[in-house]
Motif scaffolding. Structure first.
Motif, PDB file in Angstrom:
ATOM      1  N   GLN A  78      -6.898   1.140  -5.800  1.00  0.00           N
ATOM      2  CA  GLN A  78      -8.135   1.478  -5.093  1.00  0.00           C
ATOM      3  C   GLN A  78      -7.833   1.755  -3.627  1.00  0.00           C
ATOM      4  N   SER A  79      -8.632   2.599  -3.014  1.00  0.00           N
ATOM      5  CA  SER A  79      -8.499   2.879  -1.584  1.00  0.00           C
ATOM      6  C   SER A  79      -8.892   1.641  -0.786  1.00  0.00           C
ATOM      7  N   PHE A  80      -8.189   1.430   0.312  1.00  0.00           N
ATOM      8  CA  PHE A  80      -8.521   0.323   1.212  1.00  0.00           C
ATOM      9  C   PHE A  80      -9.921   0.487   1.795  1.00  0.00           C
ATOM     10  N   ALA A  81     -10.487   1.672   1.708  1.00  0.00           N
ATOM     11  CA  ALA A  81     -11.812   1.934   2.274  1.00  0.00           C
ATOM     12  C   ALA A  81     -12.857   0.964   1.735  1.00  0.00           C
ATOM     13  N   MET A  82     -12.699   0.515   0.500  1.00  0.00           N
ATOM     14  CA  MET A  82     -13.703  -0.368  -0.093  1.00  0.00           C
ATOM     15  C   MET A  82     -13.777  -1.731   0.597  1.00  0.00           C
ATOM     16  N   LEU A  83     -12.803  -2.039   1.453  1.00  0.00           N
ATOM     17  CA  LEU A  83     -12.765  -3.338   2.120  1.00  0.00           C
ATOM     18  C   LEU A  83     -13.248  -3.263   3.573  1.00  0.00           C
ATOM     19  N   TYR A  84     -13.689  -2.080   3.974  1.00  0.00           N
ATOM     20  CA  TYR A  84     -14.189  -1.890   5.333  1.00  0.00           C
ATOM     21  C   TYR A  84     -15.710  -1.824   5.324  1.00  0.00           C
ATOM     22  N   THR A 109       0.817  -1.207   0.000  1.00  0.00           N
ATOM     23  CA  THR A 109       0.000   0.000   0.000  1.00  0.00           C
ATOM     24  C   THR A 109       0.854   1.261   0.000  1.00  0.00           C
ATOM     25  N   GLU A 110       0.257   2.324  -0.500  1.00  0.00           N
ATOM     26  CA  GLU A 110       0.854   3.652  -0.454  1.00  0.00           C
ATOM     27  C   GLU A 110      -0.244   4.603  -0.010  1.00  0.00           C
ATOM     28  N   ASN A 111      -0.068   5.167   1.185  1.00  0.00           N
ATOM     29  CA  ASN A 111      -1.090   6.053   1.755  1.00  0.00           C
ATOM     30  C   ASN A 111      -2.478   5.414   1.731  1.00  0.00           C
ATOM     31  N   ARG A 112      -2.516   4.135   2.110  1.00  0.00           N
ATOM     32  CA  ARG A 112      -3.744   3.357   2.233  1.00  0.00           C
ATOM     33  C   ARG A 112      -4.433   3.085   0.900  1.00  0.00           C
ATOM     34  N   VAL A 113      -3.670   3.188  -0.177  1.00  0.00           N
ATOM     35  CA  VAL A 113      -4.148   2.821  -1.508  1.00  0.00           C
ATOM     36  C   VAL A 113      -3.426   1.540  -1.907  1.00  0.00           C
ATOM     37  N   ILE A 114      -4.159   0.583  -2.449  1.00  0.00           N
ATOM     38  CA  ILE A 114      -3.594  -0.701  -2.858  1.00  0.00           C
ATOM     39  C   ILE A 114      -2.796  -0.498  -4.136  1.00  0.00           C
ATOM     40  N   ARG A 115      -1.495  -0.677  -4.064  1.00  0.00           N
ATOM     41  CA  ARG A 115      -0.647  -0.553  -5.253  1.00  0.00           C
ATOM     42  C   ARG A 115      -0.431  -1.899  -5.919  1.00  0.00           C
ATOM     43  N   MET A 150       2.639   5.615   4.776  1.00  0.00           N
ATOM     44  CA  MET A 150       2.989   6.091   3.439  1.00  0.00           C
ATOM     45  C   MET A 150       3.253   4.914   2.496  1.00  0.00           C
ATOM     46  N   ARG A 151       4.080   3.978   2.941  1.00  0.00           N
ATOM     47  CA  ARG A 151       4.374   2.785   2.133  1.00  0.00           C
ATOM     48  C   ARG A 151       4.530   1.600   3.071  1.00  0.00           C
ATOM     49  N   ALA A 152       3.750   0.549   2.818  1.00  0.00           N
ATOM     50  CA  ALA A 152       3.769  -0.599   3.722  1.00  0.00           C
ATOM     51  C   ALA A 152       3.413  -1.879   2.981  1.00  0.00           C
ATOM     52  N   VAL A 153       3.727  -2.997   3.614  1.00  0.00           N
ATOM     53  CA  VAL A 153       3.346  -4.314   3.112  1.00  0.00           C
ATOM     54  C   VAL A 153       2.556  -5.007   4.215  1.00  0.00           C
ATOM     55  N   TRP A 154       1.489  -5.689   3.806  1.00  0.00           N
ATOM     56  CA  TRP A 154       0.567  -6.305   4.749  1.00  0.00           C
ATOM     57  C   TRP A 154       0.246  -7.733   4.331  1.00  0.00           C
ATOM     58  N   SER A 155      -0.018  -8.570   5.339  1.00  0.00           N
ATOM     59  CA  SER A 155      -0.573  -9.897   5.064  1.00  0.00           C
ATOM     60  C   SER A 155      -1.955  -9.967   5.703  1.00  0.00           C
ATOM     61  N   PHE A 156      -2.848 -10.640   5.023  1.00  0.00           N
ATOM     62  CA  PHE A 156      -4.217 -10.817   5.495  1.00  0.00           C
ATOM     63  C   PHE A 156      -4.558 -12.300   5.457  1.00  0.00           C
ATOM     64  N   ALA A 157      -5.087 -12.816   6.563  1.00  0.00           N
ATOM     65  CA  ALA A 157      -5.524 -14.211   6.629  1.00  0.00           C
ATOM     66  C   ALA A 157      -6.993 -14.237   7.026  1.00  0.00           C
ATOM     67  N   ASP A 158      -7.793 -14.946   6.289  1.00  0.00           N
ATOM     68  CA  ASP A 158      -9.213 -15.128   6.594  1.00  0.00           C
ATOM     69  C   ASP A 158      -9.301 -16.136   7.739  1.00  0.00           C
ATOM     70  N   ILE A 159      -9.781 -15.690   8.889  1.00  0.00           N
ATOM     71  CA  ILE A 159      -9.891 -16.579  10.048  1.00  0.00           C
ATOM     72  C   ILE A 159     -11.356 -16.837  10.396  1.00  0.00           C
ATOM     73  N   SER A 160     -12.238 -16.663   9.424  1.00  0.00           N
ATOM     74  CA  SER A 160     -13.668 -16.823   9.679  1.00  0.00           C
ATOM     75  C   SER A 160     -14.043 -18.255  10.024  1.00  0.00           C
ATOM     76  N   ASP A 161     -13.236 -19.250   9.625  1.00  0.00           N
ATOM     77  CA  ASP A 161     -13.530 -20.636   9.999  1.00  0.00           C
ATOM     78  C   ASP A 161     -13.421 -20.821  11.509  1.00  0.00           C
ATOM     79  N   GLN A 162     -12.430 -20.146  12.127  1.00  0.00           N
ATOM     80  CA  GLN A 162     -12.257 -20.257  13.577  1.00  0.00           C
ATOM     81  C   GLN A 162     -13.122 -19.251  14.330  1.00  0.00           C
ATOM     82  N   ARG A 163     -13.520 -18.174  13.672  1.00  0.00           N
ATOM     83  CA  ARG A 163     -14.243 -17.113  14.360  1.00  0.00           C
ATOM     84  C   ARG A 163     -15.369 -16.585  13.486  1.00  0.00           C
ATOM     85  N   PRO A 164     -16.547 -17.172  13.600  1.00  0.00           N
ATOM     86  CA  PRO A 164     -17.669 -16.649  12.819  1.00  0.00           C
ATOM     87  C   PRO A 164     -18.037 -15.247  13.284  1.00  0.00           C
TER      88      PRO A 164
END
Length: 200
Positions: free
Chosen positions: A62-68, A36-42, A121-135
């Protein structure tokens, strides 16, 4: 998880032939990765896009806002973790996110910044779907805020100050959360949520 198609296998063969392992590893990692760059998905990988119900192309720039769940929650979480990123260059939490179809799910988020003085400003993120353990339980935006702050160890008074609401209002939200998760106390509530969230 998305099953690779023939063109992906062919692209993997090409990447191996050229020794381009970093790009292949990023795109095909079995966990969601995003830059991301300033919360925009690069850039994001296929696992990240599939987790949210999009294609990689739909998410790029796209802005990360669309995922909230709402613009308000996107704005409120902005500064969460900035201190840890600035001081330790690592951050993690667990939060409820929204898929393209509006479905809510729990996600474990971890991040590092390339710009410690201005961590988002500039970052790298990992996302894991944990919905199986936490509905997902139906929670109000305020309940989600309270539960995240309880998970960080804040008292009701500290939560009230951070959210600019009364101590009594925090207590009402806390009581509602205990009922929803059938917990006798905050420790049981957090246990039901798998220890949500914490910073290393």
């Amino acid at each position: 998880m998305e099953i690779p198609n023939q063109s992906q296998y062919s692209a993997a063969d090409d990447a191996f032939a050229r020794g381009e392992f970093a790009a292949l590893g990023f795109m095909e990692a079995p966990i969601g990765l995003v830059i991301t760059e300033n919360r925009v998905i690069r850039a994001c990988n296929r696992s990240f896009a599939a987790m949210f119900g999009y294609t990689v192309e739909e998410l790029r720039d796209q802005s990360f806002a669309m995922l909230y769940l709402s613009e308000q929650e996107f704005a409120q979480i902005r500064d969460k973790g900035v201190k840890e990123l600035r001081e330790k260059n690592r951050y993690w939490d667990e939060r409820i996110m929204a898929r393209k179809d509006g479905a809510q799910f729990w996600c474990r988020v971890r991040g590092r910044t390339f710009t410690p003085d201005s961590p988002l400003m500039r970052a790298v993120w990992s996302f894991a779907d944990i919905s199986d353990q936490r509905p997902v339980q139906p929670l109000t935006p305020r309940e989600r805020q309270v539960i995240m702050l309880l998970g960080e160890g804040d008292t009701s008074k500290e939560i009230a100050r951070k959210l600019d609401i009364s101590h009594r209002t925090v207590e009402l939200h806390r009581a509602s959360l205990l009922r929803k998760y059938n917990a006798a106390n905050v420790a049981q509530l957090l246990m039901a949520l798998g220890g949500l969230p914490s910073t290393p």
